[in-house]
Write a protein that holds these residues in place. Structure first.
Motif, PDB file in Angstrom:
ATOM      1  N   ARG A  68      -1.111  45.861 -19.596  1.00  0.00           N
ATOM      2  CA  ARG A  68      -2.143  44.844 -19.497  1.00  0.00           C
ATOM      3  C   ARG A  68      -3.343  45.389 -20.354  1.00  0.00           C
ATOM      4  O   ARG A  68      -4.131  46.037 -19.819  1.00  0.00           O
ATOM      5  CB  ARG A  68      -2.172  45.179 -18.035  1.00  0.00           C
ATOM      6  N   ASP A  75      -6.873  45.364 -18.656  1.00  0.00           N
ATOM      7  CA  ASP A  75      -7.204  46.224 -17.714  1.00  0.00           C
ATOM      8  C   ASP A  75      -7.910  47.483 -18.447  1.00  0.00           C
ATOM      9  O   ASP A  75      -8.283  48.488 -17.976  1.00  0.00           O
ATOM     10  CB  ASP A  75      -6.389  46.693 -16.613  1.00  0.00           C
ATOM     11  N   HIS A  85      -5.872  51.346 -12.067  1.00  0.00           N
ATOM     12  CA  HIS A  85      -5.511  50.691 -13.097  1.00  0.00           C
ATOM     13  C   HIS A  85      -4.929  51.245 -14.203  1.00  0.00           C
ATOM     14  O   HIS A  85      -5.542  52.335 -14.833  1.00  0.00           O
ATOM     15  CB  HIS A  85      -6.748  49.595 -13.595  1.00  0.00           C
TER      16      HIS A  85
HETATM   17 MG    MG Z   1      -5.953  42.843 -12.534  1.00  0.00          MG
END
Ligand code: MG
Ligand code: ATP
Length: 876
Positions: A68, A75, A85
Motif C-alpha cells: 500500500r 500508507d 501500518h
Molecule cells: Mg488504510
C-alpha cells in the motif's frame, strides 16, 4: 503462538469450512492498467466479482502479499512512525463467490478470533455500516442483527461511508463492510478511557484487525453504483496486527514477524532498539521497507525510473536515507537484510529464498547508486551555500526540487541538512515546483474512459488464436477512451483470434470486417482477462456480425521470434548454467529481446556457442508440443521452468520443443515446428541492471536480410581493398602501413621544427637588451607550437617570443618570456597575449611566462608580428 502457527491456523480453519486454500498471487500486477501492485487480498480475484470470469471454486482462502504505497490505498507516510501500518503486509482472507453471505462470514470470523485464537471478547469491538443518504444506501440492519446474537449491543458501533463502505479503487467492486477492532491497552488504561471512543481514532493500541466486506455493487466511472450480478464476501485481516493481538504486544514490530529484522538492523548499527525515538523510527522504516523491496523484486519488478519500478526505487531510497542519516550506514546495508527475511519467510513465500542472490545484487547496486547521488547532492548543497546565505539563509524551492528530482533527496532530508547549517527550506516554493511537474505528467497521460456499454451480458470472451487467424465474431461490449489528443475504442468480442499483449509478446493487429465496413484493429491489449481490441473508430453497426482477421504475416514473424526465445532460454541455461532465469522479454515482429539473470558479460565465444545450439534445434525441425489446461503440479512434473511472478491459476498451458530440451509455461503463440524459425542470429548482448543481461536476436527473413547486409559490406571492403582473399589481413596491413607513415611524418616535422627554431633564434631582434622574436610560423598542431616556444626558451636569453600560426584552420598566438623578464621587468605573457589576440578577434591567457590565445580571424595573423614589436617597445 508464533506467527507461523497463527497463519496456519487461519488457513486450517477455513479449509475446515470447505474453502480451497490457494497460494498468494505475485505482489506485482501484470495485466491491469488500474493497479500496479496488489493492495488487498481481493485484488487477484477482481474478475470473479465483476463476473468477467467464473471463480474456480466458490470458497477460497489464502494469505496474500499486499503493498500500500500508491493509488487509493497509500500508507507510506505512516510507516515507521506508527506501529501498525506497513508498506508490504500479509492479508489473510476468505472469500465467497456468490456462495455464503453475511451470516456465515461474521459467525466464522467471531468463532476464529474468540475460540481458536482465544482473543478475549471484552477487548473486541465491531462496526456496521450506518447507511448514506447521498448514495441512497440504507443502514446494514442485517449485519447488526447477526452481531447482536454474538456480542453485547454496546460493542457494536455505527460507521460512516469512510470506514464502513469498502472500495478497491475509484471504480470497481465495492460494498458495505463490518470491521472488527481490538483494544490492546493495559487494564489501567482501559479503566481510564472507554475503548469504544478510541475505535477508528488512530490509537496505536486500539486498531482494526479484520474487515468483512459484502460485495454488492460496482462503482462506475460516473460515480454511480450498480448491483453486481451476484453477492460475494471478501474479508481481509492484517496478519501482522493479528499477531500483535494474539501475542499481547503493543506494536506489530514487537512480534516475531519483525523482531529478527529489527534486531539485525540494531546490531549492524550498534544501537539498541527501544531506547531512542529517532533511531527506533529508522529501524522500523528499514525493517518494513526491506520486505516491500525484496518481495517486489522477487516477483519480477526491478527498481527503475518510472511507474511501478519508481515506486520500488522510492521505497528503497527512503530506507537508505533513514539508515544514512540516523544510523550512520554509509555503505550498502539493505541487501544483507534480504537474507534474514528470506530465511524467515522460506516456508510461506519460497520465491525470495530461491532468488536471494539475484535480489541481493539488485538491491546492493541500487543502494550504491543512491549513496553516490546522496553524496553528490550533499556536495551540490555545499557549493550553493553562499547563495543560500544571500537568500535570507533559505534554500529556495527550485533548488530543493532539483535535489529531490535529480538527486532523489526527499524534502525532509533537505530540510534536515538545512537545519544543521542554520538554513530553512522554502517548502511552499518546493510545493509549487512539485505541482508543476505533476501537472506536466498529468497532462501528458490524462485519459478518460466511459463505462462499458454491454451488448451481450454474461458472455465470456474466448481466445481462439492458437488455432485460427480469423473468426466469425460479435461485439459483446465496448467503451471509448479519450486522451489529450486522440480518442479510441476498446471492443471486446465473443470469440477472437487476436492475441492480447502479454508475457512479452506484442498484441496482434488486423481488421474487423462486416458486410458494410472494415475497421482497423491497431493493437490488442489485456485488462485482467478481457481482450481489448483497440480501434480508431466504432463500427457503425456494433451489433453486426464481423469477420475478425489478424495480420497473419506479422503474426508469423512474431511466432518465430517467440519460439526462438524459448530455444534461446534453454540454450542459455545449458551454456551458462541453471542460475539463468528469465527477467523479462519482448517479442514482436521485428526481433526478440530476452533479459535474464547472469553475473558477467556473455563472451563472444559463448554467444557463438548459444547461437549454434539454437540453430541446431531449428535444423532438427522439432514439432511443437502444446498442452492446454494442464494442472500446475503436472506441468512442474513435466519439467516446466518455474517462472516467478506467474499468477496462480489452476490450469496452465505448457509449450515444449522436445521434452528433454525446452518446456515452459507460456500463453504465447508459436511455430508448429522449429524449422519454421529458419535461422536465428544474435545481434547484441548488453547489461540492463545489476546481474541482468539482455540479448537481442532476430529470426527468419530478418536474420537472412541481416546476414545479407553483412556480406554486402564485406564485398564492398574487398572491392575497396582490391583483394579477394584474406581481407582482414589486408586491412591489418593497411593499418600498420598507416601507423608507420604517421611515425615518419612526426619525425620529419620534429626535424623541421628544429631548423625553424634555429632560424628564429638567428633572426632575433635586439631591443634594449631584449631578444625579440615575433613571427608568423607554419606548424601543424598546438603541441608543436608549444614545443617550439619551450625549445626557444632553452636557446635564447632575455627572450620575448611571439608566434602566430594557423592550426586546423584557426588562428593561434603563443607568447613566451624568459623568467628574468617577468621578475625584473614586470612583463606578463598573459596580458600580452590578450592584447595581441584582438588582432585575431580572440582571447586567451595562461601563466606570466607563457600564454596562448585562439581566435576567429585568421587574416589578422599577418599583423600580429608588427603589433608585437610595438607592444614590446611600449613596455620598455
Ligand atoms: Mg488504510
Ligand atoms: P486502516 O484504517 O487501519 O488503515 P484499512 O481500513 O485501510 O485499515 P482494509 O483496507 O479494510 O484496512 O484492510 C483490511 C485489513 O488489512 C485491516 O483490517 C488491517 O488489519 C490490515 N491493514 C490495512 N492496511 C494495512 C497496512 N498498511 N499495514 C498492515 N496491515 C494493514
Amino acid at each position: 503462538m508464533n506467527s507461523a502457527e497463527i497463519r496456519q491456523k487461519f488457513l486450517d480453519f477455513f479449509a475446515s469450512k470447505q474453502h480451497q486454500i490457494v497460494p498468494s498471487a505475485p505482489i506485482v500486477v501484470k495485466d491491469d492498467p488500474t493497479l500496479m501492485f496488489i493492495n488487498s487480498g481481493m485484488a487477484p480475484f477482481k474478475d470473479y466479482f465483476l463476473g468477467n470470469k467464473p471463480a474456480p471454486s466458490k470458497r477460497i482462502a489464502d494469505t496474500q502479499k499486499c503493498l500500500r504505497v500508491s493509488g487509493k490505498h497509500n500508507d507510506l507516510e505512516e510507516v515507521g512512525y506508527d506501529t501498525y501500518h506497513h508498506t508490504m503486509f500479509e492479508m489473510l482472507g476468505n472469500w465467497s463467490f456468490g456462495d455464503y453471505f453475511k451470516k456465515e462470514a461474521l459467525e466464522w470470523s467471531w468463532e476464529l478470533l474468540t475460540e481458536v485464537y482465544k482473543l478475549p471478547k471484552d477487548r473486541l469491538y465491531v462496526s456496521v455500516f450506518q447507511g448514506d443518504d447521498s448514495e441512497n444506501l440504507p443502514m446494514d440492519q442485517n449485519a447488526f442483527n447477526i452481531w447482536k446474537s454474538m456480542i453485547a449491543e454496546d460493542r457494536i458501533l455505527m460507521g460512516s461511508k469512510k470506514d464502513n463502505f469498502w472500495e478497491m479503487g475509484d471504480t470497481g467492486p465495492c460494498g458495505p463492510c463490518s470491521e472488527i477492532h481490538v483494544d490492546l491497552r493495559t487494564e489501567e488504561e482501559r479503566a481510564q478511557v472507554d475503548g469504544k471512543s478510541l475505535v477508528n481514532n488512530d490509537h496505536p493500541q486500539v486498531v482494526e484487525i479484520w474487515n468483512n466486506v459484502f460485495m454488492e455493487f460496482n462503482r462506475l466511472a460516473d460515480g454511480s453504483l450498480v448491483k453486481l450480478p451476484a453477492q460475494h464476501v471478501d474479508t481481509g485481516m492484517g496478519f501482522e496486527r493479528l499477531c500483535m493481538a494474539i501475542q499481547g504486544k503493543r506494536s506489530n514490530y514487537d512480534t516475531d514477524v519483525f523482531q529478527p529484522l529489527i534486531q539485525y538492523v540494531a546490531k549492524e548499527a550498534g544501537v539498541k532498539y527501544g531506547e531512542n525515538e529517532k533511531t527506533d523510527i529508522a529501524i522500523r522504516v528499514i525493517s518494513d521497507h526491506i520486505r516491500a523491496i525484496a518481495f517486489t523484486i522477487a516477483d519480477g519488478q526491478l527498481p527503475s525510473n518510472n511507474k511501478a519500478g519508481y515506486v520500488i526505487r522510492r521505497i528503497l531510497r527512503r530506507a537508505v536515507r533513514y539508515g544514512f542519516t540516523f544510523l550512520d550506514f554509509k555503505k550498502p546495508f539493505l541487501f544483507k537484510l534480504a537474507e534474514v527475511l528470506a530465511d524467515q519467510m522460506a516456508h510461506v513465500f519460497p520465491e525470495l529464498k530461491q532468488q536471494l542472490g539475484f535480489v541481493q545484487r539488485v538491491i546492493e547496486e541500487e543502494e550504491n547508486a543512491f549513496l553516490r547521488t546522496l553524496e553528490n547532492g550533499l556536495k551540490r548543497l555545499d557549493a550553493l551555500e553562499e547563495s543560500f546565505k544571500q537568500n535570507n539563509n533559505t534554500i529556495d524551492g527550485k533548488t530543493a526540487f532539483e535535489l529531490y528530482d535529480t538527486f532523489g533527496f526527499p524534502l525532509d532530508l533537505t530540510a534536515l541538512i538545512a537545519r544543521e547549517k542554520g538554513f530553512t527550506v522554502d517548502e511552499a516554493g518546493f510545493g509549487v515546483e512539485m505541482e508543476q511537474q505533476k501537472n506536466r505528467s498529468r497532462n501528458a497521460s490524462a485519459t478518460e474512459q466511459t463505462d462499458w456499454i454491454i451488448l451481450q451480458p454474461d458472455v465470456v470472451n474466448e481466445f481462439i488464436g492458437y488455432d485460427c487467424d480469423t473468426s466469425a465474431s460479435h461485439i459483446v461490449r465496448y467503451r471509448q477512451v479519450k486522451t489529450k489528443n486522440k480518442s479510441e475504442y476498446h471492443l471486446v468480442l465473443d470469440k477472437t483470434p487476436f492475441y492480447a499483449e502479454s508475457g512479452g509478446q506484442v498484441g496482434d493487429t488486423g481488421y474487423l470486417i462486416s458486410d458494410s465496413e472494415q475497421v482497423e484493429v491497431m493493437d490488442t491489449k489485456k485488462e485482467n482477462d478481457l481482450i481489448l481490441h483497440i480501434t480508431p473508430k466504432l463500427p457503425q453497426n456494433v451489433e453486426a456480425g464481423f469477420r475478425a482477421e489478424i495480420d497473419a504475416e506479422r503474426r508469423n514473424m512474431i511466432r518465430r521470434n517467440h519460439s526462438a526465445t524459448h530455444l534461446l532460454h534453454a540454450a542459455l541455461r545449458s551454456a551458462l548454467g541453471e542460475h539463468v532465469q528469465q527477467r523479462g522479454s519482448l517479442v514482436n515482429e521485428k526481433l526478440l529481446r530476452f533479459d535474464f539473470s547472469h553475473f558477467a558479460k556473455v563472451e563472444e565465444a559463448e554467444l557463438r556457442q548459444i547461437e549454434h545450439m539454437v540453430n541446431k534445434r531449428v535444423r532438427e525441425s522439432i514439432p511443437l508440443e502444446e498442452s492446454r489446461n494442464v494442472p500446475i503440479e503436472e506441468a512442474k512434473q513435466m519439467g516446466a521452468m518455474a517462472l516467478f511472478g506467474e499468477k496462480y491459476g489452476d490450469f496452465v498451458r505448457v509449450i515444449s520443443f522436445g521434452r528433454e530440451h525446452s518446456v515452459e509455461l507460456c500463453g504465447g503463440t508459436h511455430v508448429l515446428n522449429t524449422g519454421n524459425i529458419g535461422y536465428f542470429k544474435i545481434v547484441s548482448e548488453s547489461s540492463v541492471a545489476a546481474g541482468v543481461r539482455r540479448i537481442e536476436a532476430i529470426t527468419g527473413d530478418a536474420a537472412e536480410e541481416y546476414m545479407q547486409q553483412q556480406v554486402n559490406e564485406l564485398h564492398a571492403v574487398r572491392e575497396a581493398m582490391n583483394t579477394q582473399s584474406n581481407v582482414s589481413g589486408a586491412v591489418q596491413k593497411l593499418q600498420e602501413d598507416y601507423k608507420a607513415l604517421q611515425k615518419q611524418l612526426e619525425q620529419f616535422e620534429l626535424k623541421q621544427l628544429g631548423s625553424l627554431k634555429d632560424t628564429l633564434a638567428q633572426n632575433a631582434q635586439q631591443l634594449n637588451g631584449i631578444n625579440l622574436v615575433a613571427e608568423r610560423v607554419d606548424v601543424s598542431s598546438s603541441d608543436y607550437l608549444k614545443k617550439l616556444a619551450f625549445d626557444m626558451r632553452q636557446v635564447v636569453d632575455n627572450l620575448v617570443l611571439v608566434l602566430a600560426a594557423e592550426i586546423d584552420g584557426k588562428p593561434q598566438i603563443a607568447v613566451m618570456l624568459s623568467d628574468n623578464l617577468v621578475s625584473e621587468k614586470n612583463m606578463n605573457a598573459s596580458q600580452m597575449v590578450r592584447e595581441l589576440a584582438k588582432e585575431i578577434q580572440g582571447g586567451g591567457g595562461g601563466q606570466p611566462f607563457y600564454a596562448t590565445a585562439g581566435g576567429k580571424n585568421s587574416a589578422g595573423l599577418a599583423t600580429v608580428p608588427g603589433k608585437a614589436v610595438e607592444l614590446v617597445k611600449s613596455l620598455l
